[in-house]
Design a protein around this motif. Structure first.
Motif, short mmCIF file in Angstrom:
data_model
loop_
_atom_site.label_atom_id
_atom_site.label_comp_id
_atom_site.label_asym_id
_atom_site.label_seq_id
_atom_site.Cartn_x
_atom_site.Cartn_y
_atom_site.Cartn_z
N VAL A 82 0.86 -1.18 0.00
CA VAL A 82 0.00 0.00 0.00
C VAL A 82 0.90 1.24 0.00
CG1 VAL A 82 -1.82 1.28 1.17
CG2 VAL A 82 -1.81 -1.21 1.26
N ASN A 83 0.78 2.03 -1.04
CA ASN A 83 1.55 3.27 -1.15
C ASN A 83 0.74 4.41 -0.55
OD1 ASN A 83 3.81 2.18 -2.62
ND2 ASN A 83 2.45 2.01 -4.38
N VAL A 84 1.30 5.01 0.51
CA VAL A 84 0.57 6.01 1.29
C VAL A 84 1.32 7.34 1.26
CG1 VAL A 84 -0.37 6.60 3.55
CG2 VAL A 84 -0.30 4.20 2.83
N ILE A 135 -2.95 10.85 3.31
CA ILE A 135 -3.45 11.46 4.54
C ILE A 135 -3.13 12.95 4.45
CG2 ILE A 135 -3.30 11.53 7.05
CD1 ILE A 135 -2.31 8.57 6.86
N ARG A 136 -4.19 13.78 4.45
CA ARG A 136 -4.03 15.20 4.20
C ARG A 136 -4.63 16.03 5.33
NH1 ARG A 136 -5.98 15.86 -2.12
NH2 ARG A 136 -5.31 13.83 -2.86
N PHE A 137 -4.19 17.28 5.37
CA PHE A 137 -4.77 18.26 6.29
C PHE A 137 -5.68 19.18 5.48
CE2 PHE A 137 -4.84 22.49 8.16
CZ PHE A 137 -5.23 22.22 9.46
N GLY A 138 -6.89 19.43 5.96
CA GLY A 138 -7.79 20.34 5.27
C GLY A 138 -9.22 20.18 5.73
N ASP A 139 -10.14 20.51 4.82
CA ASP A 139 -11.56 20.47 5.15
C ASP A 139 -12.27 19.25 4.56
OD1 ASP A 139 -11.60 21.08 2.47
OD2 ASP A 139 -12.59 23.02 2.70
N HIS A 188 -12.39 10.60 -2.58
CA HIS A 188 -13.15 10.15 -1.41
C HIS A 188 -12.33 10.50 -0.17
CE1 HIS A 188 -16.05 7.66 0.78
NE2 HIS A 188 -15.02 7.25 1.50
N ALA A 189 -12.99 11.10 0.83
CA ALA A 189 -12.28 11.55 2.04
C ALA A 189 -13.00 11.07 3.29
CB ALA A 189 -12.16 13.07 2.05
N GLU A 190 -12.24 10.51 4.22
CA GLU A 190 -12.77 10.09 5.52
C GLU A 190 -11.99 10.80 6.62
OE1 GLU A 190 -14.30 5.56 4.52
OE2 GLU A 190 -12.49 5.87 5.71
N TRP A 191 -12.72 11.44 7.51
CA TRP A 191 -12.10 12.20 8.58
C TRP A 191 -11.40 11.29 9.57
CZ3 TRP A 191 -13.92 12.97 13.88
CH2 TRP A 191 -13.22 13.99 14.56
N LEU A 192 -10.21 11.68 9.99
CA LEU A 192 -9.45 10.93 10.98
C LEU A 192 -9.47 11.62 12.34
CD1 LEU A 192 -6.33 10.00 8.83
CD2 LEU A 192 -8.20 8.48 9.50
N MET A 193 -9.16 12.92 12.37
CA MET A 193 -9.19 13.67 13.63
C MET A 193 -9.06 15.15 13.35
SD MET A 193 -5.40 13.07 15.27
CE MET A 193 -5.74 11.34 15.56
N ASP A 194 -9.54 15.95 14.30
CA ASP A 194 -9.34 17.40 14.22
C ASP A 194 -7.87 17.72 14.48
OD1 ASP A 194 -11.94 18.13 13.63
OD2 ASP A 194 -12.53 18.14 15.74
N ALA A 195 -7.46 18.89 14.03
CA ALA A 195 -6.08 19.34 14.24
C ALA A 195 -6.06 20.85 14.40
CB ALA A 195 -5.19 18.90 13.08
N ALA A 196 -6.62 21.31 15.51
CA ALA A 196 -6.64 22.75 15.78
C ALA A 196 -5.21 23.28 15.94
CB ALA A 196 -7.45 23.02 17.03
N LEU A 197 -5.00 24.49 15.45
CA LEU A 197 -3.66 25.10 15.48
C LEU A 197 -3.49 26.00 16.69
CD1 LEU A 197 -3.16 26.08 11.73
CD2 LEU A 197 -2.87 23.86 12.85
N GLY A 254 -9.06 22.97 10.40
CA GLY A 254 -9.15 21.78 9.57
C GLY A 254 -8.81 20.54 10.37
N GLY A 255 -8.71 19.44 9.67
CA GLY A 255 -8.37 18.18 10.32
C GLY A 255 -7.61 17.29 9.36
N TYR A 256 -7.30 16.10 9.83
CA TYR A 256 -6.60 15.11 9.01
C TYR A 256 -7.62 14.15 8.41
CZ TYR A 256 -2.31 16.88 11.09
OH TYR A 256 -1.29 17.69 11.47
N TRP A 257 -7.41 13.84 7.13
CA TRP A 257 -8.34 13.01 6.38
C TRP A 257 -7.58 11.92 5.63
CZ3 TRP A 257 -13.68 14.45 5.98
CH2 TRP A 257 -13.98 15.69 6.58
N LEU A 258 -8.20 10.75 5.54
CA LEU A 258 -7.69 9.68 4.68
C LEU A 258 -8.43 9.79 3.36
CD1 LEU A 258 -6.00 7.07 4.29
CD2 LEU A 258 -8.00 5.80 5.12
N THR A 259 -7.68 9.89 2.27
CA THR A 259 -8.29 10.13 0.96
C THR A 259 -7.79 9.13 -0.07
OG1 THR A 259 -6.56 11.65 0.16
CG2 THR A 259 -8.32 12.59 1.51
N TRP A 260 -8.65 8.83 -1.03
CA TRP A 260 -8.26 8.04 -2.19
C TRP A 260 -9.16 8.41 -3.36
CZ3 TRP A 260 -10.54 5.70 2.08
CH2 TRP A 260 -11.80 5.10 1.88
N LEU A 261 -8.74 8.09 -4.57
CA LEU A 261 -9.46 8.49 -5.77
C LEU A 261 -10.79 7.75 -5.88
CD1 LEU A 261 -6.56 8.54 -8.41
CD2 LEU A 261 -7.73 10.52 -7.42
#
Length: 307
Positions: free
Chosen positions: A96-98, A145-149, A156-165, A260-267
């Motif tokens: 799995v390439n992440v 795994i990205r930071f954003g909204d 396709h995006a699934e929320w992992l956790m919030d990441a307040a600055l 924003g928060g961290y999200w797991l994304t794939w096409l």
């Protein structure tokens, strides 16, 4: 059209020499002589009718043809090695390439990645860190795994956790800070996302001051600068809790900006592989465990049937 027969040894010699830009280092890696590498590459060039390297006084440089050929050769050798290893092991091995933003890689993923082996010993995760700018298709990634909204085109995006600055700084700088207003006399380190400090000051009830100091395309580098006392960084404190716990960094104020928060994304256009689904399930469980620790962001109660 009859395609030229390309010898495997020549391709291996080319790939190693292209990585090192040195016949000598390639020879050491492949346990052959420098002359053997040179001859194998020369033979490959003769079969292709194209030069792949420019020989320089101090090393090598790839020609345009060499640059075009290298990714395909490297990928093919990797796939061949994977296939041979699967056959030799007698059981399937999944890769799995992440792609992962650097803050999440160091603050969450790497400290926990060893637990994945207990859940899926046949799964090999290959991590490619980035500064949040990633092209899943062009980079051959199964997920990122990205930071954003959570809004990325055709993804396709699934929320992992919030990441307040929150502001983070060295202990020596923190001693000068008793209230948010004190930041007005400090160097405020900035990321390439220009609105972050403005939104934090708005959250703190203050007008944003004129910003000065360097701009970073990596939150990791920005926090390193803050740890060195070069200014105050604005970053997710939850991803730097280990540094805060050992006193290398200080979070001087409780004010946080939820940007924003961290999200797991794939096409959406690419069906997730079984290996990706295993990694996904493991990752969500680890994020839930992290969220259960005191002071951590809440993680979702994800239904895996939504895939």
């Amino acid at each position: 059209m009859v395609r030229p027969y390309l010898p495997l040894n020549g391709l291996r010699a080319f790939e190693a020499a292209a990585r090192h830009l040195s016949f000598t280092r390639a020879a050491i890696e492949l346990c052959v002589t420098q002359a053997a590498i040179s001859q194998q590459v020369k033979g490959l060039e003769e079969r292709l009718g194209r030069r792949l390297f420019r020989r320089l006084p101090r090393g090598l440089a790839l020609t345009d043809e060499g640059l075009a050929l290298l990714p395909a050769v490297a990928e093919s050798l990797d796939r061949l090695g994977d296939a041979l290893e699967r056959v030799g092991a007698g059981r399937p091995r999944e890769v799995v390439n992440v792609g992962v933003v650097g803050t999440f890689a160091t603050g969450c993923l790497l400290p926990r990645i060893s637990t994945l082996a207990a859940v899926a010993p046949h799964l090999e995760v290959r991590l490619f860190t980035n500064n949040n700018r990633v092209d899943l298709a062009a980079e051959g990634l199964d997920c990122a795994i990205r930071f954003g909204d959570g809004s990325w085109h055709a993804t396709h995006a699934e929320w992992l956790m919030d990441a307040a600055l929150s502001p983070l700084c060295a202990p020596g700088v923190a001693r000068r800070l008793s209230q948010p207003h004190d930041l007005l006399s400090e160097t405020l380190l900035r990321s390439y996302r220009a609105d972050e400090w403005a939104r934090w000051f708005d959250r703190a009830g203050l007008a944003i001051p004129p910003l000065r100091g360097p701009v970073f395309d990596s939150s990791l580098a920005m926090v390193e600068a803050a740890e060195m006392g070069l200014g105050v960084a604005l970053a997710p404190a939850s991803m730097f809790s280990a540094r805060i716990a050992r006193g290398a960094l200080v979070q001087p104020f409780g004010v946080e900006a939820p940007l924003g928060g961290y999200w797991l994304t794939w096409l959406k256009s690419k069906a997730p592989t079984p290996g990706l689904m295993l990694f996904r399930e493991w990752l969500h469980e680890e994020c839930r465990r992290l969220a259960e620790q005191p002071g951590r962001p809440r993680a979702p109660d994800l239904s895996l049937s939504s895939a």
